[in-house]
Write a protein that holds these residues in place. Structure first.
Motif, PDB file in Angstrom:
ATOM      1  N   MET A  53       0.926  -1.416  -0.198  1.00  0.00           N
ATOM      2  CA  MET A  53      -0.109  -0.177  -0.029  1.00  0.00           C
ATOM      3  C   MET A  53       0.811   1.155   0.059  1.00  0.00           C
ATOM      4  SD  MET A  53      -3.112  -1.259   0.145  1.00  0.00           S
ATOM      5  CE  MET A  53      -4.242   0.023   1.045  1.00  0.00           C
ATOM      6  N   ILE A  54       0.500   2.149  -0.703  1.00  0.00           N
ATOM      7  CA  ILE A  54       1.196   3.370  -0.794  1.00  0.00           C
ATOM      8  C   ILE A  54       0.506   4.668  -0.347  1.00  0.00           C
ATOM      9  CG2 ILE A  54       2.829   2.598  -2.763  1.00  0.00           C
ATOM     10  CD1 ILE A  54       1.020   4.356  -4.628  1.00  0.00           C
ATOM     11  N   VAL A  55       1.156   5.883  -0.168  1.00  0.00           N
ATOM     12  CA  VAL A  55       0.181   6.936   0.216  1.00  0.00           C
ATOM     13  C   VAL A  55      -0.551   7.423  -0.876  1.00  0.00           C
ATOM     14  CG1 VAL A  55       0.399   9.405   0.975  1.00  0.00           C
ATOM     15  CG2 VAL A  55       1.701   7.526   2.135  1.00  0.00           C
ATOM     16  N   GLN A  56      -1.800   7.503  -0.648  1.00  0.00           N
ATOM     17  CA  GLN A  56      -2.753   8.059  -1.908  1.00  0.00           C
ATOM     18  C   GLN A  56      -2.713   9.890  -1.512  1.00  0.00           C
ATOM     19  OE1 GLN A  56      -6.841   7.639  -1.589  1.00  0.00           O
ATOM     20  NE2 GLN A  56      -7.143   7.464  -3.662  1.00  0.00           N
ATOM     21  N   LYS A  57      -2.972  10.297  -0.408  1.00  0.00           N
ATOM     22  CA  LYS A  57      -3.139  11.563   0.125  1.00  0.00           C
ATOM     23  C   LYS A  57      -3.248  11.842   1.436  1.00  0.00           C
ATOM     24  CE  LYS A  57      -8.171  11.284  -0.258  1.00  0.00           C
ATOM     25  NZ  LYS A  57      -9.466  11.961  -1.038  1.00  0.00           N
ATOM     26  N   SER A  58      -3.073  12.997   1.834  1.00  0.00           N
ATOM     27  CA  SER A  58      -3.201  13.191   3.314  1.00  0.00           C
ATOM     28  C   SER A  58      -4.478  14.330   3.362  1.00  0.00           C
ATOM     29  CB  SER A  58      -2.097  13.917   3.990  1.00  0.00           C
ATOM     30  OG  SER A  58      -1.720  15.144   3.283  1.00  0.00           O
ATOM     31  N   LYS A  59      -5.422  14.180   4.360  1.00  0.00           N
ATOM     32  CA  LYS A  59      -6.650  14.813   4.292  1.00  0.00           C
ATOM     33  C   LYS A  59      -6.852  15.543   5.642  1.00  0.00           C
ATOM     34  CE  LYS A  59     -11.450  13.790   3.749  1.00  0.00           C
ATOM     35  NZ  LYS A  59     -12.542  12.737   3.735  1.00  0.00           N
ATOM     36  N   PRO A  60      -7.040  16.905   5.665  1.00  0.00           N
ATOM     37  CA  PRO A  60      -7.138  17.422   6.971  1.00  0.00           C
ATOM     38  C   PRO A  60      -8.709  17.286   7.475  1.00  0.00           C
ATOM     39  CG  PRO A  60      -7.466  18.798   4.967  1.00  0.00           C
ATOM     40  CD  PRO A  60      -7.093  17.545   4.487  1.00  0.00           C
ATOM     41  N   HIS A  61      -8.979  17.069   8.822  1.00  0.00           N
ATOM     42  CA  HIS A  61      -9.872  17.053   9.491  1.00  0.00           C
ATOM     43  C   HIS A  61      -9.982  17.801  10.601  1.00  0.00           C
ATOM     44  CE1 HIS A  61     -11.208  12.971   7.560  1.00  0.00           C
ATOM     45  NE2 HIS A  61     -10.064  12.451   7.783  1.00  0.00           N
ATOM     46  N   HIS A  62     -11.071  17.965  11.376  1.00  0.00           N
ATOM     47  CA  HIS A  62     -10.810  18.379  12.805  1.00  0.00           C
ATOM     48  C   HIS A  62     -11.691  17.491  13.852  1.00  0.00           C
ATOM     49  CE1 HIS A  62     -14.475  20.449  11.320  1.00  0.00           C
ATOM     50  NE2 HIS A  62     -14.883  20.580  12.590  1.00  0.00           N
ATOM     51  N   GLY A  63     -11.479  17.702  14.803  1.00  0.00           N
ATOM     52  CA  GLY A  63     -12.145  16.738  16.008  1.00  0.00           C
ATOM     53  C   GLY A  63     -12.269  17.531  17.172  1.00  0.00           C
ATOM     54  N   LYS A  64     -13.158  16.859  18.016  1.00  0.00           N
ATOM     55  CA  LYS A  64     -13.599  17.320  19.292  1.00  0.00           C
ATOM     56  C   LYS A  64     -13.881  16.161  20.136  1.00  0.00           C
ATOM     57  CE  LYS A  64     -16.145  20.995  18.920  1.00  0.00           C
ATOM     58  NZ  LYS A  64     -16.991  22.041  19.014  1.00  0.00           N
ATOM     59  N   THR A  65     -13.184  16.168  21.367  1.00  0.00           N
ATOM     60  CA  THR A  65     -13.729  15.279  22.369  1.00  0.00           C
ATOM     61  C   THR A  65     -13.625  15.911  23.595  1.00  0.00           C
ATOM     62  OG1 THR A  65     -11.403  14.507  22.776  1.00  0.00           O
ATOM     63  CG2 THR A  65     -12.518  13.432  21.164  1.00  0.00           C
ATOM     64  N   THR A 122     -21.451   9.643  24.272  1.00  0.00           N
ATOM     65  CA  THR A 122     -21.760   9.049  25.615  1.00  0.00           C
ATOM     66  C   THR A 122     -22.355   9.970  26.599  1.00  0.00           C
ATOM     67  OG1 THR A 122     -20.175   7.236  25.338  1.00  0.00           O
ATOM     68  CG2 THR A 122     -20.924   7.407  27.700  1.00  0.00           C
ATOM     69  N   PHE A 123     -21.803  11.103  26.674  1.00  0.00           N
ATOM     70  CA  PHE A 123     -21.757  12.358  27.382  1.00  0.00           C
ATOM     71  C   PHE A 123     -23.417  12.933  27.371  1.00  0.00           C
ATOM     72  CE2 PHE A 123     -22.501  16.868  28.454  1.00  0.00           C
ATOM     73  CZ  PHE A 123     -21.919  16.972  29.583  1.00  0.00           C
ATOM     74  N   VAL A 124     -23.449  13.131  26.050  1.00  0.00           N
ATOM     75  CA  VAL A 124     -24.772  13.561  25.667  1.00  0.00           C
ATOM     76  C   VAL A 124     -26.179  12.511  25.774  1.00  0.00           C
ATOM     77  CG1 VAL A 124     -26.420  14.188  23.792  1.00  0.00           C
ATOM     78  CG2 VAL A 124     -24.150  15.148  23.925  1.00  0.00           C
ATOM     79  N   GLY A 125     -25.832  11.254  25.589  1.00  0.00           N
ATOM     80  CA  GLY A 125     -26.684  10.037  25.905  1.00  0.00           C
ATOM     81  C   GLY A 125     -27.095  10.110  27.395  1.00  0.00           C
ATOM     82  N   VAL A 126     -26.053  10.172  28.203  1.00  0.00           N
ATOM     83  CA  VAL A 126     -26.232   9.942  29.655  1.00  0.00           C
ATOM     84  C   VAL A 126     -27.197  11.160  30.102  1.00  0.00           C
ATOM     85  CG1 VAL A 126     -25.103  10.075  32.023  1.00  0.00           C
ATOM     86  CG2 VAL A 126     -24.478   8.615  30.283  1.00  0.00           C
TER      87      VAL A 126
END
Length: 127
Positions: free
Chosen positions: A33-45, A95-99
């Motif tokens: 497997m080779i690198v196809q691309k790098s993709k930016p995201h953002h996250g929040k925990t 989980t926080f929201v569900g509780v």
């Protein structure tokens, strides 16, 4: 000790995290497997606050295709261990929201307000 860990949590908010798993072999041909691309995201925990992600996506070096005709690709599994797939929030948020919603019978606006006032790194924007 609590204020020290809270201070450290605030320092991690907004950092750029590089996510690059070992791609292994192509499940179709067994090739590299080779690198196809790098993709930016953002996250929040809740545990880490908001952060930016740069995920490395791999593809088969022989350009194999799966049954649907798409290139064989592999996304980082470590990312899906922390964030809900195709979403920007973590499992701890879900989980926080569900509780609070179903156990404590809180309304959405009450949960948003709680996250804004009690979880300063979170801000409650994705609720």
């Amino acid at each position: 000790m609590r204020s020290n860990s809270h201070h450290q949590l605030l320092e991690t908010s907004g950092v750029l995290v590089f996510v690059k798993d070992n791609a292994g072999k192509c499940p179709v041909c067994g090739g590299q497997m080779i690198v196809q691309k790098s993709k930016p995201h953002h996250g929040k925990t809740i545990a880490h606050g908001q952060f930016k992600i740069r995920e490395t996506i791999h593809m088969c070096g022989r350009r194999c295709r799966n049954d649907s005709g798409n290139l064989v690709t592999k996304h980082a599994t470590t990312l899906s261990e922390h964030l809900v797939p195709n979403k920007t929030f973590g499992y701890d948020v879900m989980t926080f929201v569900g509780v609070h919603r179903f156990i404590h019978h809180r309304q959405r606006e009450e949960i948003r307000e709680f996250t804004r006032t009690k979880l300063p790194t979170f801000k409650g924007k994705c609720l």
